[in-house]
Structure formats: structure tokens, C-alpha cells
Design a protein around this motif. Structure first.
Motif, PDB file in Angstrom:
ATOM      1  N   VAL A   1      74.059  50.254  95.992  1.00 59.75           N
ATOM      2  CA  VAL A   1      73.979  51.638  95.517  1.00 59.75           C
ATOM      3  C   VAL A   1      72.626  51.852  94.856  1.00 59.75           C
ATOM      4  O   VAL A   1      72.195  51.021  94.040  1.00 59.75           O
TER       5      VAL A   1
ATOM      6  N   VAL B   1      77.219  48.945  88.948  1.00 56.50           N
ATOM      7  CA  VAL B   1      77.308  50.377  89.239  1.00 56.50           C
ATOM      8  C   VAL B   1      78.366  51.034  88.353  1.00 56.50           C
ATOM      9  O   VAL B   1      78.129  52.095  87.754  1.00 56.50           O
TER      10      VAL B   1
ATOM     11  N   ILE C   1      74.438  58.073  90.786  1.00 52.63           N
ATOM     12  CA  ILE C   1      74.305  57.570  92.154  1.00 52.63           C
ATOM     13  C   ILE C   1      73.412  58.487  92.985  1.00 52.63           C
ATOM     14  O   ILE C   1      73.632  59.697  93.044  1.00 52.63           O
TER      15      ILE C   1
ATOM     16  N   ASP D   1      74.818  55.868  98.297  1.00 50.24           N
ATOM     17  CA  ASP D   1      75.954  54.952  98.230  1.00 50.24           C
ATOM     18  C   ASP D   1      76.132  54.263  99.583  1.00 50.24           C
ATOM     19  O   ASP D   1      76.477  54.904 100.580  1.00 50.24           O
TER      20      ASP D   1
ATOM     21  N   ARG E   1      78.268  51.738 100.106  1.00 52.24           N
ATOM     22  CA  ARG E   1      79.504  50.963 100.020  1.00 52.24           C
ATOM     23  C   ARG E   1      80.511  51.356 101.096  1.00 52.24           C
ATOM     24  O   ARG E   1      81.557  50.714 101.208  1.00 52.24           O
TER      25      ARG E   1
ATOM     26  N   ASP F   1      86.137  50.683  93.944  1.00 51.18           N
ATOM     27  CA  ASP F   1      85.030  51.457  94.500  1.00 51.18           C
ATOM     28  C   ASP F   1      84.328  50.748  95.653  1.00 51.18           C
ATOM     29  O   ASP F   1      83.670  51.397  96.477  1.00 51.18           O
ATOM     30  N   SER F   2      84.438  49.425  95.709  1.00 50.80           N
ATOM     31  CA  SER F   2      83.685  48.648  96.713  1.00 50.80           C
ATOM     32  C   SER F   2      84.543  47.970  97.771  1.00 50.80           C
ATOM     33  O   SER F   2      84.023  47.564  98.808  1.00 50.80           O
TER      34      SER F   2
END
Length: 345
Positions: free
Chosen positions: A121, A200, A211, A214, A216, A292-293
Motif C-alpha cells: 500500500v 498500514v 491510502i 492499494d 492488496r 484487510d489483507s
């Protein structure tokens, strides 16, 4: 040729500086007569490399009858040097190193591909968010990267270039990851920079960073880089893979088993299996960073050929090693699906 000679000189110097430097084509043997397997990870606490430690915590290596030690080394360049010197059996790091090293006449091969997106990110410091609203705005600014010549260096140059900003128009700054990244942003040494979870999550939760890009998700990666970009993987020297196919298969069985396990468990369940020290920012924040990942992981350990080609395209523009030899790079030698094809169901 000069680059190859220089690399050899570095390796010879390394061998001279450490005790017991050995043949990089063989693995050391333990007291039980079995090979000792040491894997260097480009940051054990980074979520992008989470499958390595999770496999250990789930007992995956032990179930395969192999003794694996995991070492942490956030600098990918140092990790690959240790691999070439025979100090470790493999590296959990970015796939692009296999291409970059082939340009130096070294053969590395990804045997398990964790993800087909980078998981990175680009974060902008909160006090610079009004000035840097897109990559076209990074001109004249300091951008944090892991190290010069690293994957984050290549990606930063590629993203800036797609916005019409030449790499010479911004300054890459080596800031590492985790707390050192945050400290450099706090001290205004960098205006923006590329990092991963849980860093992050810490920056966004405190309001210190916002951000910009992104990478991801597949959608975000395709939009930013024009295609997939396979990244976190287990790669090994071609000689070790050829000489110890049984070890490569057992490592693959264990890691693919973990990738499958992750697809059927929640971020909270995954976080609960990890070392408590990884949640230094707090349990909830760590769970959020995984949530989130976690979609970045492919679940089967398989390389995406289209993505591998896109990685070569990026390096052909921004790697000083690959650019003059791009037409001679053989992608078929940089990864294999031989072992993931044989993982039991």
C-alpha cells in the motif's frame, strides 16, 4: 559480465566473513541425519508473509516430517544473498527477485506462490495528503521504500511512471518497514511510502497516514499496474530444488495446506494462531490488518502466468539488471507448478 563478477565478489566476501561457509548446492545435515532447513522470511511479522509463520504454528512442517527454522530479514537483497551463499535453503519473499537474479546469471525458482498481487500500500503522510492526491503529485517528494533495488523500489517507480513522473523526479528513501517506516513518516523524512499490514492498519487507525494506492486486491492491482503482479512466495535456488525434490515437495505440501486452511477460517481465527508479539498494536488492530489483507492469498500456491509476464514487463523498465537483458529472460525457469500439482487433497 561486470555485474556477475561483482556479485561473485560479494558472495566470496560474505563467505570469508562468516564461519563455515559451505557449498550452496547442498543442505546441512542435522544430528538425526535429516537435512536442516532454514527459511529466511522478508519480515516474519508482515501479513504478506503470514503463511510462513502460520504453517509453523499449525504444525504443518512437523506433519511433513521436516525440521524448519524461520529467520526474519526485512531486506530482500540481504535475503537473496544469504540464499545464494548457501546459508538458507529458501526465502519467503517477492517473486520478482527470481527474475532480477536470472539477469545476473543466477537461477532461483518460486515453488509456492502465496499471492498474485503485491499486498503493498502506498501511504501518504496526513500532513501531505492535500498535496499528494495521486501519483502525478509525487514529483519533488521523498518516497519511502524498503531499500534501494527492492520490490518496493521497482513498484514505486512503475506507479510513478504510469502517472507521467520519471523516477528521477522523486527521491526514494530507504526506511525499512514497521516502526522504522512510521518513525520516518513522523519525522517527515518521507512524504509518502510503500508498506504493508500491520503497518498500514497502524497508520490509518491513528490518522497518521492515508491510502494513495492499494495493491492488496486483484482489482486494485490491475488498475494500478495493468495486470496481476505475483509477489510473496517461497523461492529456492534451482540447484537445491533439483537436488532435494522431496524437501521441496514437503515444504510445498505444508505451505499449500496452510493457504487452504486460511480460506476456511476467519481473520480472528488466523490472528489467534499467530505469536502474541505480532499484535504489538493491539489484538483488534492486528485482526483488522489480517482482515484487510487476507484476500490477497490465492489458496492454492499456483503461479498466474499472466502475472509473471507483467512482473517481467515492470522490471524490464525499472531494474538496471533486467532492462538490458529482458529479451533473454526465460520465465519458465523462474517458477514451477510441479510441486503444487502434487499436493494431496
Amino acid at each position: 559480465m561486470k555485474r556477475t563478477i561483482a556479485l561473485c565478489a560479494v558472495l566470496l566476501a560474505l563467505c570469508a566473513s562468516v564461519a563455515g561457509c559451505r557449498d550452496s548446492r547442498t543442505l546441512p545435515m542435522g544430528a538425526d541425519g535429516k537435512p536442516k532447513i532454514t527459511i529466511m522470511v522478508g519480515g516474519l511479522d508482515k501479513v504478506i508473509y503470514l503463511p510462513a509463520m502460520l504453517t509453523e504454528r499449525l504444525g504443518g512442517f512437523r506433519a511433513q516430517g521436516i525440521d524448519v527454522s524461520l529467520l526474519s530479514q526485512p531486506d530482500g537483497a540481504t535475503a537473496e544473498t544469504s540464499l545464494l551463499a548457501g546459508e538458507v535453503a529458501g526465502v519467503v519473499g517477492f517473486y520478482d527477485h527470481t527474475i532480477d537474479l536470472q539477469a545476473k546469471d543466477q537461477c532461483l525458482k518460486s515453488v509456492v506462490q502465496f499471492a498474485n498481487v503485491p499486498g503493498e500500500v502506498e501511504m501518504v503522510a496526513a500532513n501531505k495528503a492535500g498535496r499528494i492526491r495521486g501519483w502525478r503529485d509525487v514529483r519533488g517528494h521523498n518516497l519511502g521504500i524498503t531499500s534501494l533495488g527492492s520490490s518496493t523500489d521497482f513498484l514505486s517507480k512503475a506507479l510513478a511512471n504510469r502517472a507521467g513522473v520519471h523516477p528521477d523526479e522523486f527521491t526514494p528513501v530507504k526506511v525499512g518497514a514497521g516502526q522504522t517506516f512510521i518513525a520516518n513518516m513522523d519525522n517527515q523524512a518521507i512524504d509518502a511510502g510503500m508498506t504493508t499490514d500491520p503497518t498500514v492498519a497502524r497508520l490509518t487507525s491513528t490518522g497518521k497516514g492515508r491510502i494513495l494506492t492499494d495493491l492488496r486486491t486483484e482489482q486494485g492491482t490491475r488498475a494500478a499496474l495493468g495486470g496481476l503482479y505475483p509477489a510473496s512466495s517461497l523461492y529456492m535456488s534451482c540447484q537445491i530444488v533439483q537436488r532435494y525434490p522431496d524437501i521441496a515437495q514437503k515444504l510445498t505440501n505444508a505451505l499449500v495446506g496452510t493457504l487452504r486452511w486460511m480460506k476456511t477460517h476467519t481473520p480472528e481465527q488466523i490472528a489467534a494462531k499467530m505469536p502474541p508479539s505480532f499484535a504489538s498494536g493491539g489484538k483488534e488492530l492486528y485482526e483488522r490488518s489480517i482482515a484487510d489483507s487476507v484476500r490477497m492469498f490465492n489458496g492454492d500456491g499456483r503461479m498466474n502466468p499472466e502475472g509473471a509476464r507483467n512482473v517481467l514487463n515492470v522490471l524490464s523498465e525499472f531494474s538496471v539488471n533486467v532492462k538490458p537483458r529482458k529479451d533473454r529472460i526465460d520465465l519458465a525457469k523462474t517458477y514451477t507448478t510441479r510441486f503444487v500439482d502434487r499436493v494431496p487433497r
